[in-house]
Design an enzyme around this catalytic site. Structure first.
Site, PDB file in Angstrom:
ATOM      1  N   ASP A 241       0.829  -1.221   0.000  1.00 47.81           N
ATOM      2  CA  ASP A 241       0.000   0.000   0.000  1.00 47.81           C
ATOM      3  C   ASP A 241       0.861   1.268   0.000  1.00 47.81           C
ATOM      4  OD1 ASP A 241      -2.014  -1.817   0.405  1.00 47.81           O
ATOM      5  OD2 ASP A 241      -2.352  -1.287   2.493  1.00 47.81           O
TER       6      ASP A 241
ATOM      7  N   HIS B 147      -4.412  -3.446   0.734  1.00 46.92           N
ATOM      8  CA  HIS B 147      -5.641  -3.004   1.405  1.00 46.92           C
ATOM      9  C   HIS B 147      -6.356  -2.008   0.507  1.00 46.92           C
ATOM     10  CE1 HIS B 147      -7.350  -1.002   5.346  1.00 46.92           C
ATOM     11  NE2 HIS B 147      -8.298  -1.421   4.536  1.00 46.92           N
TER      12      HIS B 147
ATOM     13  N   ARG C  97      -7.625   5.788  -0.516  1.00 47.75           N
ATOM     14  CA  ARG C  97      -6.533   6.755  -0.299  1.00 47.75           C
ATOM     15  C   ARG C  97      -5.200   6.281  -0.859  1.00 47.75           C
ATOM     16  NH1 ARG C  97      -5.662   6.473   6.191  1.00 47.75           N
ATOM     17  NH2 ARG C  97      -7.873   6.945   6.145  1.00 47.75           N
ATOM     18  N   HIS C  98      -5.014   4.964  -0.980  1.00 53.72           N
ATOM     19  CA  HIS C  98      -3.757   4.516  -1.597  1.00 53.72           C
ATOM     20  C   HIS C  98      -4.025   3.525  -2.740  1.00 53.72           C
ATOM     21  CE1 HIS C  98      -4.364   1.609   1.620  1.00 53.72           C
ATOM     22  NE2 HIS C  98      -3.783   2.332   2.565  1.00 53.72           N
TER      23      HIS C  98
ATOM     24  N   GLU D 205      -4.912 -12.612  12.272  1.00 56.14           N
ATOM     25  CA  GLU D 205      -3.662 -11.860  12.168  1.00 56.14           C
ATOM     26  C   GLU D 205      -3.555 -11.033  13.440  1.00 56.14           C
ATOM     27  OE1 GLU D 205      -2.959  -9.380   8.708  1.00 56.14           O
ATOM     28  OE2 GLU D 205      -1.325  -8.346   9.748  1.00 56.14           O
TER      29      GLU D 205
ATOM     30  N   HIS E 157       2.107  -5.462  11.578  1.00 58.28           N
ATOM     31  CA  HIS E 157       1.935  -4.026  11.824  1.00 58.28           C
ATOM     32  C   HIS E 157       3.124  -3.495  12.627  1.00 58.28           C
ATOM     33  CE1 HIS E 157       0.017  -0.142  12.028  1.00 58.28           C
ATOM     34  NE2 HIS E 157      -0.920  -0.610  11.240  1.00 58.28           N
TER      35      HIS E 157
ATOM     36  N   GLY F 218       5.053  -4.014   5.847  1.00 57.56           N
ATOM     37  CA  GLY F 218       5.008  -3.060   4.747  1.00 57.56           C
ATOM     38  C   GLY F 218       5.881  -1.841   4.941  1.00 57.56           C
ATOM     39  N   HIS F 219       5.486  -0.987   5.860  1.00 57.38           N
ATOM     40  CA  HIS F 219       6.076   0.346   5.952  1.00 57.38           C
ATOM     41  C   HIS F 219       7.593   0.322   6.098  1.00 57.38           C
ATOM     42  CE1 HIS F 219       6.892   4.301   7.861  1.00 57.38           C
ATOM     43  NE2 HIS F 219       6.019   4.700   6.957  1.00 57.38           N
TER      44      HIS F 219
HETATM   45  N1  PXP Z   1      -1.391  -6.028   8.633  1.00 55.13           N
HETATM   46  C1  PXP Z   1      -2.452  -5.198   8.512  1.00 55.13           C
HETATM   47  C2  PXP Z   1      -3.816  -5.775   8.730  1.00 55.13           C
HETATM   48  C3  PXP Z   1      -2.279  -3.845   8.166  1.00 55.13           C
HETATM   49  O1  PXP Z   1      -3.347  -3.050   8.048  1.00 55.13           O
HETATM   50  C4  PXP Z   1      -0.986  -3.372   7.942  1.00 55.13           C
HETATM   51  C5  PXP Z   1      -0.814  -1.915   7.583  1.00 55.13           C
HETATM   52  O2  PXP Z   1      -0.282  -1.664   6.402  1.00 55.13           O
HETATM   53  C6  PXP Z   1       0.084  -4.264   8.065  1.00 55.13           C
HETATM   54  C7  PXP Z   1      -0.141  -5.581   8.434  1.00 55.13           C
HETATM   55  C8  PXP Z   1       1.499  -3.860   7.818  1.00 55.13           C
HETATM   56  O3  PXP Z   1       1.871  -2.873   8.715  1.00 55.13           O
HETATM   57  P1  PXP Z   1       3.181  -2.016   8.430  1.00 55.13           P
HETATM   58  O4  PXP Z   1       2.928  -1.273   7.169  1.00 55.13           O
HETATM   59  O5  PXP Z   1       3.285  -1.155   9.638  1.00 55.13           O
HETATM   60  O6  PXP Z   1       4.301  -2.994   8.311  1.00 55.13           O
END
Ligand code: PXP
Length: 244
Positions: free
Chosen positions: A12, A46, A52-53, A154, A191, A213-214
C-alpha cells in the site's frame, strides 16, 4: 509447529507515494512483482473505502498478475466482500476501518461487529475463500474469531512495536498465538514490524505468516526494494532458522 514462516509484503505504501502526486508511478503492482522475485511469499494490499492509496485497478491487476500468494485486506462491507468473491485471492483479511485514522490502528471489534463480520466470513467460506481476522492479541478475541468461523487470525503487533518490544506485549502475542493454534486457526501477525523488532515475533512458533510493509518500503529508499526484502527475510531467518 510450522518451521517455515511466510513473508507477505504490504505494498500500500508504494501507492501512497503515487497518490501523493496523483501520478501513475511508482506502480504498486510492479513493486509487488519485484517483491515476489526478491523472495516474498505473497503480497498484501488493502483497498480502503476512501481509496486513499490502492485503487480498484491495482487490486484487479494484482489478482491476475501475482504468481504467489495474494492477501486482500478490506473492511467487512458488502462492496468489499463482493469484490473478494470476484477476485478469489489466496486469503482475505478483514480489518476495521476508520476514516480519520492514518493506518489500521486497532484490531476488529468482534463484540459489536459480530453479526456483520460473521456474515462476511460465511459468504467467503461458502465460496471457498479463506478468511483471516485482524485482531488485537487477546485470548478472548481469539476465541470469538474461532466462534465466528474464521480460518486464521492476524495478531496486531502495533502495540508491541510502539512499546519498543516490551516483554508484556510479546507475552500477549505468544499467548494469543498458542490459543489460536490450539483451536485450529492459522496464525499471522503484522503491523509496525521492522528488521530491528521482527526477531522476537518471528520466533513465536505458531506464527506462520508475517505481514510487513512500511519498514520495507521505507528501507527501500536507501537500499532498493529487492535488498530491503532480502534484509527482512534474513532477519526473520536469523531469529527462526528453517530448512526449505
Ligand atoms: N497487517 C495489517 C492488517 C495492516 O493493516 C498493515 C498496515 O499496512 C500491516 C499488516 C502492515 O503494517 P506495516 O505497514 O506497519 O508494516
Amino acid at each position: 509447529m510450522t518451521l517455515y514462516q511466510r513473508l507477505y509484503i504490504n505494498i500500500d505504501h508504494v501507492a501512497t507515494v503515487r497518490q501523493a502526486r496523483g501520478s501513475v508511478t511508482p506502480d504498486p503492482v510492479a513493486a509487488a512483482l519485484l517483491c515476489e522475485r526478491a523472495g516474498a511469499d505473497g503480497i498484501t494490499a488493502h483497498l480502503r473505502e476512501d481509496r486513499r492509496h490502492m485503487q480498484d485497478d491495482d487490486i484487479h491487476r494484482l489478482a491476475t498478475q501475482l504468481t504467489r500468494g495474494f492477501n486482500f485486506e478490506c473492511a467487512a462491507t458488502d462492496e468489499m466482500v463482493a469484490l473478494a468473491l470476484a477476485l478469489r485471492p489466496t486469503e482475505v483479511t478483514l480489518v476495521p476501518e476508520r476514516r480519520q485514522e492514518v493506518t489500521t490502528e486497532g484490531g476488529l471489534d468482534l463484540v459489536r461487529g459480530a453479526a456483520v463480520i460473521g456474515a462476511a466470513i460465511a459468504r467467503l467460506k461458502r465460496a471457498g475463500v479463506r478468511t483471516s481476522l485482524f485482531i488485537d492479541p487477546d485470548v478472548d478475541t481469539v476465541e470469538r474469531s474461532h466462534a465466528l468461523g474464521a480460518d486464521a487470525v492476524e495478531l496486531h503487533t502495533g502495540q508491541y512495536a510502539r512499546a519498543a518490544a516490551d516483554p508484556r506485549t510479546l507475552r500477549a502475542l505468544a499467548a494469543s498465538a498458542t490459543a489460536a493454534a490450539s483451536r485450529g486457526l492459522s496464525v499471522h501477525a503484522g503491523h509496525g514490524l521492522s528488521i530491528e523488532n521482527v526477531g522476537p515475533v518471528a520466533v513465536i512458533p505458531e506464527i506462520e505468516e508475517l505481514n510487513i510493509g512500511h519498514a520495507i518500503i521505507g528501507r527501500a529508499i536507501f537500499v532498493g526494494l529487492s535488498e530491503a526484502v532480502r534484509e527482512i527475510r534474513a532477519a526473520m531467518d536469523a531469529a527462526r532458522p528453517h530448512s526449505l
